[in-house]
Design a protein around this motif. Structure first.
Motif, mmCIF file in Angstrom:
data_model
loop_
_atom_site.group_PDB
_atom_site.id
_atom_site.type_symbol
_atom_site.label_atom_id
_atom_site.label_comp_id
_atom_site.label_asym_id
_atom_site.label_seq_id
_atom_site.Cartn_x
_atom_site.Cartn_y
_atom_site.Cartn_z
ATOM 1 N N ILE A 21 33.901 34.223 36.116
ATOM 2 C CA ILE A 21 35.175 33.259 35.840
ATOM 3 C C ILE A 21 35.782 33.204 37.052
ATOM 4 O O ILE A 21 36.313 34.228 37.614
ATOM 5 N N THR A 22 36.148 31.970 37.463
ATOM 6 C CA THR A 22 36.717 31.757 38.633
ATOM 7 C C THR A 22 38.258 31.155 38.338
ATOM 8 O O THR A 22 38.375 30.489 37.309
ATOM 9 N N PHE A 23 39.193 31.710 39.082
ATOM 10 C CA PHE A 23 40.696 31.150 38.636
ATOM 11 C C PHE A 23 41.357 30.347 40.035
ATOM 12 O O PHE A 23 41.332 30.970 41.220
ATOM 13 N N LYS A 24 41.449 29.173 39.917
ATOM 14 C CA LYS A 24 41.895 28.253 41.111
ATOM 15 C C LYS A 24 43.258 28.556 41.376
ATOM 16 O O LYS A 24 44.358 28.948 40.438
ATOM 17 N N GLY A 25 43.514 28.734 42.675
ATOM 18 C CA GLY A 25 44.944 28.960 43.268
ATOM 19 C C GLY A 25 45.066 30.522 43.326
ATOM 20 O O GLY A 25 46.019 30.921 43.661
ATOM 21 N N LEU A 26 44.115 31.286 42.771
ATOM 22 C CA LEU A 26 44.273 32.861 42.799
ATOM 23 C C LEU A 26 43.644 33.401 43.909
ATOM 24 O O LEU A 26 42.587 32.998 44.282
ATOM 25 N N ARG A 27 44.386 34.258 44.682
ATOM 26 C CA ARG A 27 43.877 34.884 45.959
ATOM 27 C C ARG A 27 43.370 36.385 45.485
ATOM 28 O O ARG A 27 42.746 36.411 44.332
ATOM 29 N N HIS A 28 43.328 37.106 46.275
ATOM 30 C CA HIS A 28 42.578 38.494 46.084
ATOM 31 C C HIS A 28 43.799 39.220 45.285
ATOM 32 O O HIS A 28 44.448 40.071 46.013
ATOM 33 N N GLN A 29 43.737 38.997 44.227
ATOM 34 C CA GLN A 29 45.044 39.853 43.526
ATOM 35 C C GLN A 29 44.390 40.128 41.781
ATOM 36 O O GLN A 29 43.700 39.445 41.330
ATOM 37 N N LEU A 30 44.851 41.061 41.268
ATOM 38 C CA LEU A 30 44.665 41.412 39.783
ATOM 39 C C LEU A 30 46.113 40.755 38.872
ATOM 40 O O LEU A 30 47.220 41.481 39.292
ATOM 41 N N SER A 31 45.850 39.841 38.078
ATOM 42 C CA SER A 31 47.296 39.315 37.560
ATOM 43 C C SER A 31 47.024 39.212 35.920
ATOM 44 O O SER A 31 45.937 39.393 35.480
ATOM 45 N N THR A 32 48.007 39.133 35.087
ATOM 46 C CA THR A 32 47.910 38.803 33.832
ATOM 47 C C THR A 32 47.062 37.564 33.319
ATOM 48 O O THR A 32 46.420 37.476 32.283
ATOM 49 N N LEU A 33 46.854 36.617 34.390
ATOM 50 C CA LEU A 33 45.961 35.481 34.017
ATOM 51 C C LEU A 33 44.562 35.907 33.702
ATOM 52 O O LEU A 33 44.032 35.483 32.835
ATOM 53 N N GLN A 34 44.278 36.837 34.581
ATOM 54 C CA GLN A 34 42.689 37.375 34.333
ATOM 55 C C GLN A 34 42.756 38.222 33.102
ATOM 56 O O GLN A 34 41.574 38.103 32.679
ATOM 57 N N PHE A 35 43.925 38.966 32.655
ATOM 58 C CA PHE A 35 43.760 39.900 31.829
ATOM 59 C C PHE A 35 43.523 39.002 30.334
ATOM 60 O O PHE A 35 42.899 39.699 29.463
#
Length: 566
Positions: free
Chosen positions: A184-198
């Motif tokens: 799963i890829t996330f546009k606009g997201l860099r090398h980070q762990l965020s609530t969007l991925q959660f």
């Protein structure tokens, strides 16, 4: 307490378990998965080939960034062995392998793939966020491994582990026989762990670790969180809270956690508001310590001005966590940088409709904490809530406490982290040394004094030498700290001075050097030659300084002060 499933999370490079804890709090994951036990191990401290002479938290070595998939990493097998031992301990404890999910971010994501796929038992699944496939990945030989779900989440704009690496890693896994690999890829997201991925990760958990199964699933008894919550309540506007309700809800969820409720005192004459709050929280923490709770088992929180007081607890980095509800920044806010790898766990809550302390104050708090390097900050905004302390907010605090007071995750911290949090041990012996706890905490002087080599821990020799140095009441611990720092500076300047003279002598710029025994050494006299440019090049090369910074006139003017510091 009982759990029927286990999730192990591995943090990333130069991060810590606190970052994962912050996301668990922000997503209220304990509320959604009360049957799951969360295990957050810490990596060791070491050097990286790509960053020589810099020690940081890492699972294995890295030679370069951006990452190239399929590379071999030194130390990877040792890290795999450690995770295997954690997995095996979990199985021996009673968690079935098919009820265990192994997750990781960045380096932790790469390690999760390697350790999870090479573990003798087939796990429920693996989640790798911003991870990659390194060399030596085993093929899926058994049929049950073909079906093991693997979720890979990746930021489209990741420059450290490019998206192409994630795609090639997925293809390589498929070629090895793993059929259920999902990227799963996330546009606009860099090398980070965020609530969007959660959001997607939590769906992954629901599929693999459902609460209700067709067949009964074994449950594992886990230790209940223990500790103390010191709560400072500002009743000047919102009024008092019902202590019975707070204690009742707390003991319903966390029966082994004690509550110390204290009203915020009025500003004392001759003291600033911030200093009054600081004195009060110091006294309340002393009471908690006297009640048998080490500071590592104490959460400091509050509402209104009490929330403001809680953020002054940043001066106590050994606390389990801080909670600020409808708080604001005080005049005594500790503007200090967070130590890398040992971030404080902090919860900020605020009512969107708060007219007394607008929600902009909460954003200001979060921005200030972020600017000082604190990454373990969670923020919860409550709709339709003004300047009031509601039961819903208190429930949020209890969820925070359940994570912050999880003793099993604290045990998994490495010796370096424990050493950096060694101040609680020193506070407990303050009576033997005749030291004032308030001064120790306020200045952090005692730990700095004893940790002479700045290694982050205190050995026996350092401790004995430090006790001899500061015996008796430390009424001016800040002055003692200053003296220690000045002494170390003197030693460094003396060494630099000798190096400078040697450089000047090598360049033919000085015709006299140190002579005689060390006790009889005096400041050298300068005899200048006719080739100052050689001295400039020598000094610049030795200290890696631009030539424009090597001012000989300034050096000559300050030579008496420089050499007599020794």
């Amino acid at each position: 307490m009982e759990a029927s499933a286990l999730v192990i999370w591995l943090h990333g490079l130069q991060s810590c378990a606190c970052h994962i804890q912050q996301l668990l709090i922000a997503t209220r994951i304990r509320y959604h998965f009360p049957w799951v036990k969360w295990l957050l191990p810490e990596s060791e401290i070491g050097e990286l080939t790509m960053l020589p002479q810099k020690r940081l938290k890492r699972w294995f070595d890295l030679h370069r960034q951006p990452i190239i998939d399929g590379e071999e990493h030194a130390g990877m097998q040792e890290a795999i062995d450690r995770i295997h031992s954690l997995l095996q301990a979990a199985v021996d404890r009673g968690f079935p392998p098919e009820r265990i999910v192994l997750c990781g971010f960045s380096q932790g994501g790469a390690l999760a793939l390697q350790a999870g796929l090479s573990f003798p038992h087939t796990l429920a699944g693996i989640c790798s966020v911003a991870g990659w496939l390194s060399s030596g990945m085993p093929a899926a030989e058994a049929a049950e491994r073909w079906e093991m779900p693997i979720l890979m989440c990746h930021g489209f704009d990741d420059s450290m582990v490019p998206i192409e690496v994630a795609r090639s890693s997925c293809k390589a896994l498929a070629a090895l026989g793993y059929k259920k690999v999902n990227l799963i890829t996330f546009k606009g997201l860099r090398h980070q762990l965020s609530t969007l991925q959660f959001e997607d990760i939590m769906d992954f958990y629901r599929q693999l670790l459902p609460q209700r199964l067709e067949e009964p699933c074994p449950v594992v008894s886990i230790p209940r969180p223990t500790g103390c919550i010191v709560w400072m309540h500002d009743a000047s506007i919102a009024g008092d809270v019902d202590e019975h309700i707070l204690v009742g809800r707390l003991h319903q969820c966390l029966p082994d956690v004690q509550l110390i409720l204290q009203r915020v005192p009025p500003c004392r004459e001759g003291k600033s508001f911030g200093r009054t709050l600081l004195d009060e929280i110091t006294e309340q923490l002393r009471k908690a310590s006297a009640g048998g709770w080490p500071l590592s088992s104490v959460i400091l929180g509050g509402f209104g001005a009490g929330g403001t007081a809680a953020l002054l607890g940043l001066l106590f980095p050994q606390l389990a966590g801080l909670v600020s509800c409808s708080g604001f920044l005080a005049d005594c806010f500790p503007e200090q940088q967070a130590e890398s790898g040992s971030d404080q766990l902090i919860l900020l809550t605020h009512g969107v409709e708060d007219k007394i302390v607008p929600i902009a104050s909460a954003r200001q708090q979060r921005e200030a904490l972020g600017s000082y390097g604190y990454r373990g900050v969670s923020f919860s905004a409550f709709q339709d809530l003004g300047h009031h302390f509601s039961v819903e907010v208190w429930d949020n605090v209890i969820e925070f406490a359940e994570i912050a007071l999880d003793r099993e995750n604290q045990i998994l911290q490495d010796p370096y982290t424990d050493g950096r949090r060694g101040l609680p041990f020193l506070i407990e012996i303050d009576q033997r040394l005749g030291l004032r706890v308030h001064d120790i905490i306020l200045c952090k002087g005692l730990f700095l004094l004893l940790d002479i080599d700045d290694q982050g821990f205190i050995d026996v020799e350092e401790f004995i030498a430090g006790c001899c140095r500061i015996h008796g009441p430390a009424k001016a611990i800040d002055l003692t700290t200053l003296m220690c720092q000045v002494r170390k500076l003197h030693m460094e300047l003396r060494d630099h001075a000798q190096w400078v003279v040697e450089c000047l002598s090598t360049a033919g710029f000085v015709n006299s050097m140190y002579g005689g025994s060390p006790k009889n050494r005096r400041a050298p006299s300068f005899g200048l030659t006719a080739h100052p440019e050689n001295a400039m090049e020598a000094i610049s090369h030795h200290f890696a300084l631009p030539l424009c910074l090597c001012n000989l006139n300034l050096l000559a003017e300050q030579r008496e002060h420089l050499f007599f510091l020794g």
